[in-house]
Design an enzyme around this catalytic site. Sequence first.
Site, PDB file in Angstrom:
ATOM      1  N   ASP A 177       8.867   2.678   0.090  1.00 45.18           N
ATOM      2  CA  ASP A 177       9.933   1.713   0.345  1.00 45.18           C
ATOM      3  C   ASP A 177      10.074   0.952  -0.967  1.00 45.18           C
ATOM      4  O   ASP A 177       9.171   0.200  -1.346  1.00 45.18           O
ATOM      5  CB  ASP A 177       9.563   0.770   1.491  1.00 45.18           C
ATOM      6  CG  ASP A 177      10.714  -0.167   1.856  1.00 45.18           C
ATOM      7  OD1 ASP A 177      11.338  -0.717   0.928  1.00 45.18           O
ATOM      8  OD2 ASP A 177      10.996  -0.344   3.054  1.00 45.18           O
ATOM      9  N   HIS A 178      11.180   1.169  -1.667  1.00 44.55           N
ATOM     10  CA  HIS A 178      11.245   0.649  -3.045  1.00 44.55           C
ATOM     11  C   HIS A 178      11.193  -0.881  -3.089  1.00 44.55           C
ATOM     12  O   HIS A 178      10.877  -1.472  -4.135  1.00 44.55           O
ATOM     13  CB  HIS A 178      12.474   1.191  -3.784  1.00 44.55           C
ATOM     14  CG  HIS A 178      13.785   0.625  -3.325  1.00 44.55           C
ATOM     15  ND1 HIS A 178      14.295  -0.530  -3.834  1.00 44.55           N
ATOM     16  CD2 HIS A 178      14.689   1.068  -2.418  1.00 44.55           C
ATOM     17  CE1 HIS A 178      15.461  -0.777  -3.269  1.00 44.55           C
ATOM     18  NE2 HIS A 178      15.724   0.165  -2.397  1.00 44.55           N
ATOM     19  N   HIS A 239      13.310  -2.001   4.805  1.00 44.52           N
ATOM     20  CA  HIS A 239      13.139  -3.087   3.837  1.00 44.52           C
ATOM     21  C   HIS A 239      12.862  -4.431   4.521  1.00 44.52           C
ATOM     22  O   HIS A 239      11.932  -5.155   4.146  1.00 44.52           O
ATOM     23  CB  HIS A 239      14.382  -3.225   2.958  1.00 44.52           C
ATOM     24  CG  HIS A 239      14.806  -1.959   2.292  1.00 44.52           C
ATOM     25  ND1 HIS A 239      13.902  -1.041   1.804  1.00 44.52           N
ATOM     26  CD2 HIS A 239      16.037  -1.441   2.028  1.00 44.52           C
ATOM     27  CE1 HIS A 239      14.559  -0.026   1.263  1.00 44.52           C
ATOM     28  NE2 HIS A 239      15.839  -0.248   1.403  1.00 44.52           N
TER      29      HIS A 239
END
Length: 482
Positions: A177-178, A239
């Site tokens: 998950d960036h 996110h």
Amino acid sequence: MNDNQLILTLFGATGDLAARKLYPAIYRLYKNNNISDKFAVIGTARREWTNEYFREIVYNSILEEITDEENAKEFVSHFYYQPHDVNDGEHYNKLKELSDTLDKQYNIGGNRIYYISLNPQLFPVITHHLSAQNVLTDNGYNRLIIEKPFGFDEESAIELQQQLTESFDENQIYRIDHYLGKELVSSLDKLRYNNIWSQLWSNEFIDNIQISLAEDMGISERGAYYDNSGVTKDMIQNHMMQILSILAMDNPKNASADGFRQEKINAIKSLRTFENTEDLTANVIRAQYTANTAEGIVGYKEEADIPADSQTETYFAAKFDFEMPRWEGVPFFVRSGKRLEGKYTTIHIVFKKDDPNVENNYLRIEFAPEMRIQFFFNQEKPGHKGGAKSVPMTFKYPTEVESEIPHDYERLINACINNQLDHFVHWYEAQYAWQFMDHIHNYWKQLDGQDMKYYKALSTGPVEADELMKAHHTKWYDCKDC
């Protein structure tokens, strides 16, 4: 053998993500000596590229990062390309041959990272062949990096997990998950466990917590994908849940990655699910953007590949509650949407008033458009009239320091190399997040669009989201409050 001696095999090497994010990230790690000279990257995809052409593509992708021409040329010499059909078992035999050759050439010692940047439906196909064809090594480590989405609901996520764990153990799977690679997200736990803030991090002092993930862009050419996703699957389930869990989690029992991730899991499990459609509509707002003719922007239903009767949400706002002693009575407000007035990502920790006649003190953590932390507190107004006004104490990284901060994918690839699992999503985090979101989607199906709200493109969002805040005697804090 060092962890940073490795072969990274990238499935999807000709894709946009690889060129925009992955190759520059690997180069920054290389030029900053976070990867040794004993490494190789094998790029695979259907296209019939040569090593030379692949290296040219990689070189062009890192042009803005190059500070030493010889260093850059040496870097790209470590890249090798193999045309590959992920469904063809024979191609994995060729991949094994190339991997074994490069392992000896660079004296790597069996360390392998497999990065799949392809459609998630192909994840189990690739991992099955890696295991069945003995591409995985017996010496060194085998690690798997996969991009989101991890399933499209709980049922599909469970099926995917079962397929992946036939070849890889859970502690070998690195779900990216960036947002977990962002500087301020990665340091959120350090901030909240600071001796000052940790004393205040509970319902005794905090009135409410707000998270905003706003985008001014529309859906671009992703209409077919987005209409099957919406903002809840595109932003909230992943996110938003990651940020929420870090903010709400209890103190880990130990400093290990397992301890950290277990408390995140516990927090997500503690989210109160909505009891019925009435409970949902009282606490959740879903909406779509409409046209802004003055700005030449069409509405969501007029976008390419969007059905005229679409019930997909482009905006989501909600009041969440954690059934945890620490947060009893503290609402968590979240919102995210497309085509809003600006692009910003913020967290606001709003403290209880010490005087009913003054504004709340609050801590503001801003990821974008700037990266800064501000504490707004009440101070006496200068002059004879008196009264109080809110003033900020601000921390912002100096320009010379900000330029050295690792980019999202740079941080995450480095974390995988160093086996730092706390930077990645555990299976149970994904599963419980899907459970929570599935409850919402099931109620939406019952409502059949009756609760859909609308907002003008490039506005602040639907008025109903503001009314949600007023019902709880607060307001949204946003960039205009800075």
